[in-house]
Design an enzyme around this catalytic site. Structure first.
Site, PDB file in Angstrom:
ATOM      1  N   MET A  43     -57.768  29.427 -45.478  1.00 42.97           N
ATOM      2  CA  MET A  43     -58.781  29.018 -46.450  1.00 42.97           C
ATOM      3  C   MET A  43     -58.124  28.568 -47.750  1.00 42.97           C
ATOM      4  O   MET A  43     -58.772  28.497 -48.796  1.00 42.97           O
ATOM      5  CB  MET A  43     -59.780  30.145 -46.708  1.00 42.97           C
ATOM      6  CG  MET A  43     -60.643  30.469 -45.504  1.00 42.97           C
ATOM      7  SD  MET A  43     -62.248  31.190 -45.915  1.00 42.97           S
ATOM      8  CE  MET A  43     -61.759  32.639 -46.824  1.00 42.97           C
ATOM      9  N   GLY A  44     -56.830  28.244 -47.682  1.00 47.54           N
ATOM     10  CA  GLY A  44     -56.138  27.781 -48.873  1.00 47.54           C
ATOM     11  C   GLY A  44     -55.730  28.921 -49.783  1.00 47.54           C
ATOM     12  O   GLY A  44     -55.656  30.074 -49.375  1.00 47.54           O
ATOM     13  N   HIS A  47     -50.230  31.798 -50.072  1.00 46.26           N
ATOM     14  CA  HIS A  47     -49.248  32.735 -50.610  1.00 46.26           C
ATOM     15  C   HIS A  47     -48.200  32.999 -49.536  1.00 46.26           C
ATOM     16  O   HIS A  47     -48.212  32.357 -48.469  1.00 46.26           O
ATOM     17  CB  HIS A  47     -49.923  34.027 -51.084  1.00 46.26           C
ATOM     18  CG  HIS A  47     -50.812  34.663 -50.062  1.00 46.26           C
ATOM     19  ND1 HIS A  47     -50.340  35.226 -48.891  1.00 46.26           N
ATOM     20  CD2 HIS A  47     -52.162  34.814 -50.022  1.00 46.26           C
ATOM     21  CE1 HIS A  47     -51.334  35.715 -48.195  1.00 46.26           C
ATOM     22  NE2 HIS A  47     -52.464  35.468 -48.844  1.00 46.26           N
ATOM     23  N   HIS A  50     -49.289  33.428 -45.880  1.00 48.46           N
ATOM     24  CA  HIS A  50     -49.559  32.183 -45.158  1.00 48.46           C
ATOM     25  C   HIS A  50     -48.260  31.476 -44.774  1.00 48.46           C
ATOM     26  O   HIS A  50     -48.134  30.941 -43.669  1.00 48.46           O
ATOM     27  CB  HIS A  50     -50.397  31.229 -46.021  1.00 48.46           C
ATOM     28  CG  HIS A  50     -51.745  31.743 -46.394  1.00 48.46           C
ATOM     29  ND1 HIS A  50     -52.071  32.096 -47.682  1.00 48.46           N
ATOM     30  CD2 HIS A  50     -52.862  31.957 -45.657  1.00 48.46           C
ATOM     31  CE1 HIS A  50     -53.329  32.492 -47.725  1.00 48.46           C
ATOM     32  NE2 HIS A  50     -53.835  32.428 -46.512  1.00 48.46           N
ATOM     33  N   GLN A  75     -69.009  31.993 -43.282  1.00 47.64           N
ATOM     34  CA  GLN A  75     -68.581  33.387 -43.195  1.00 47.64           C
ATOM     35  C   GLN A  75     -68.832  34.172 -44.475  1.00 47.64           C
ATOM     36  O   GLN A  75     -68.467  35.343 -44.558  1.00 47.64           O
ATOM     37  CB  GLN A  75     -67.107  33.473 -42.808  1.00 47.64           C
ATOM     38  CG  GLN A  75     -66.122  32.997 -43.858  1.00 47.64           C
ATOM     39  CD  GLN A  75     -64.730  32.826 -43.279  1.00 47.64           C
ATOM     40  OE1 GLN A  75     -64.500  31.986 -42.411  1.00 47.64           O
ATOM     41  NE2 GLN A  75     -63.796  33.640 -43.750  1.00 47.64           N
ATOM     42  N   GLY A 161     -52.725  36.206 -39.161  1.00 46.33           N
ATOM     43  CA  GLY A 161     -52.107  37.406 -39.709  1.00 46.33           C
ATOM     44  C   GLY A 161     -52.824  38.666 -39.253  1.00 46.33           C
ATOM     45  O   GLY A 161     -54.028  38.655 -38.972  1.00 46.33           O
ATOM     46  N   GLU A 162     -52.080  39.768 -39.204  1.00 46.99           N
ATOM     47  CA  GLU A 162     -52.652  41.045 -38.789  1.00 46.99           C
ATOM     48  C   GLU A 162     -53.388  41.761 -39.920  1.00 46.99           C
ATOM     49  O   GLU A 162     -54.002  42.797 -39.676  1.00 46.99           O
ATOM     50  CB  GLU A 162     -51.561  41.957 -38.229  1.00 46.99           C
ATOM     51  CG  GLU A 162     -51.011  41.471 -36.895  1.00 46.99           C
ATOM     52  CD  GLU A 162     -50.023  42.436 -36.268  1.00 46.99           C
ATOM     53  OE1 GLU A 162     -49.603  43.399 -36.968  1.00 46.99           O
ATOM     54  OE2 GLU A 162     -49.660  42.234 -35.094  1.00 46.99           O
ATOM     55  N   LYS A 163     -53.351  41.224 -41.143  1.00 46.77           N
ATOM     56  CA  LYS A 163     -54.086  41.891 -42.228  1.00 46.77           C
ATOM     57  C   LYS A 163     -55.568  41.973 -41.894  1.00 46.77           C
ATOM     58  O   LYS A 163     -56.203  43.005 -42.086  1.00 46.77           O
ATOM     59  CB  LYS A 163     -53.885  41.175 -43.560  1.00 46.77           C
ATOM     60  CG  LYS A 163     -54.616  41.879 -44.721  1.00 46.77           C
ATOM     61  CD  LYS A 163     -54.433  41.163 -46.029  1.00 46.77           C
ATOM     62  CE  LYS A 163     -55.244  39.877 -46.077  1.00 46.77           C
ATOM     63  NZ  LYS A 163     -56.720  40.177 -46.142  1.00 46.77           N
ATOM     64  N   GLN A 167     -60.656  40.655 -37.299  1.00 43.18           N
ATOM     65  CA  GLN A 167     -60.805  39.220 -37.055  1.00 43.18           C
ATOM     66  C   GLN A 167     -59.887  38.773 -35.923  1.00 43.18           C
ATOM     67  O   GLN A 167     -60.308  38.033 -35.023  1.00 43.18           O
ATOM     68  CB  GLN A 167     -60.484  38.457 -38.335  1.00 43.18           C
ATOM     69  CG  GLN A 167     -60.367  36.950 -38.158  1.00 43.18           C
ATOM     70  CD  GLN A 167     -59.997  36.264 -39.449  1.00 43.18           C
ATOM     71  OE1 GLN A 167     -60.828  36.146 -40.343  1.00 43.18           O
ATOM     72  NE2 GLN A 167     -58.760  35.806 -39.577  1.00 43.18           N
TER      73      GLN A 167
END
Length: 311
Positions: A43-44, A47, A50, A75, A161-163, A167
């Site tokens: 989503m831009g 950092h 990403h 979302q 990413g796993e954060k 999701q």
């Protein structure tokens, strides 16, 4: 009917497309030459987290790396921060050029939803738990836009990413249940030196909140060390850390199995936490070994556990 030519693609530079039809035509043409298409949806407000995804994607042999930048309105609920979500497109494109990305896909909401947001992907029971219990429409919006990106770009592989662990689990579920021909790769959380998981929302934190936010990862670490005594001990240890920082309003602190089902009595699990500092909502999680006694040498095993915030 007039046939449209394939939009221009220049190797060795960043090619930016806003129309879904253009990026679809380019990736289709590249695939026909034997190239593999690898997608990194974002989503831009890019950092280091990403950029770590992008670097993992670039390691795929013969890959054409596509990074999408789209703040997906579907979302966000009406009371959430869609309007305030950081938008830094020029800086993001500069970062993609510096990383040697091949394609940036930067559609508008009208490009992605030309007929309005009327058809969505239902996430099933897991989509109503954890994050979904607090944000009931969130995962339908996430899965819908991810499916649309998959249909447009047709990637061989996609990196997440796993954060946002729930999701990631739901995207894997969707790929399995809808027979999508894309391989999903999860990438470990990238953290600040004090352990805070990197997030575009971290920029909302003031100096005091930024220091307090480190309690989330500290709580997970405490839970990981206590998990040998079982799930309840892990949760109690993590909760004790969070209780020391009353400014954090905890939405949930739970242990699940690796697929986010019920936690096992013994084996690998995942501890997840979400909370608010002021108006900023933060998520984090960690893998834990549940019910494995400490015993001789066990501490050394934990000391070797992959903890990115250990410097």
């Amino acid at each position: 009917m007039t046939r449209r030519d394939t939009p221009k693609f220049t190797a060795g530079q960043l090619n930016v497309y806003t129309r879904p039809g253009d990026v679809a035509a380019v990736t289709r043409a590249l695939r026909a030459t034997g190239r593999r298409i690898v997608l990194v949806p974002t989503m831009g407000a890019l950092h280091e987290g990403h950029l770590t995804l992008i670097r993992a994607a670039k390691r795929v042999t013969g890959a054409v790396v596509v990074v999408s930048i789209f703040v997906n309105p579907l979302q966000f609920a009406a009371n959430e921060d869609l309007g305030a979500y950081p938008r830094t497109l020029d800086a993001d494109l500069d970062a993609l050029r510096a990383e040697g990305v091949d394609i940036a896909f930067t559609p508008t909401a009208d490009d992605m939803y030309p007929n309005g947001m009327r058809t969505t992907v239902h996430p099933g029971p897991l989509g109503a738990e954890l994050e979904g219990a607090l944000r009931p429409t969130h995962f339908a919006g996430v899965l819908t836009v991810v499916l649309k990106l998959f249909n447009t770009v047709r990637p061989d592989r996609a990196y997440f990413g796993e954060k946002d662990f729930q999701q990631l689990a739901l995207i894997r579920q969707m790929v399995t249940d809808l027979d999508l021909e894309v391989e999903i790769q999860g990438v470990p959380i990238v953290r600040e030196p004090d352990g805070l998981a990197m997030s575009s929302r971290n920029r909302y934190l003031d100096a005091v909140q930024r220091e307090q936010a480190g309690a989330l990862s500290a709580a997970l670490l405490a839970g990981m060390y206590a998990a040998g005594e079982g799930t309840a001990a892990a949760v109690d240890a993590a909760r004790a850390v969070l209780d020391e920082v009353p400014a954090i309003e905890v939405d949930y602190l739970e242990v699940r199995d690796a697929m986010l089902g019920p936690a096992p009595e013994v084996g690998m699990g995942r501890m997840l936490v979400a909370g608010r500092l002021g108006a900023t909502r933060l998520l984090d999680n960690i893998a834990i070994d549940i019910g494995v006694p400490s015993g001789p040498g066990r501490q050394a095993e934990f000391d070797e556990h992959e903890l990115p915030w250990r410097n």
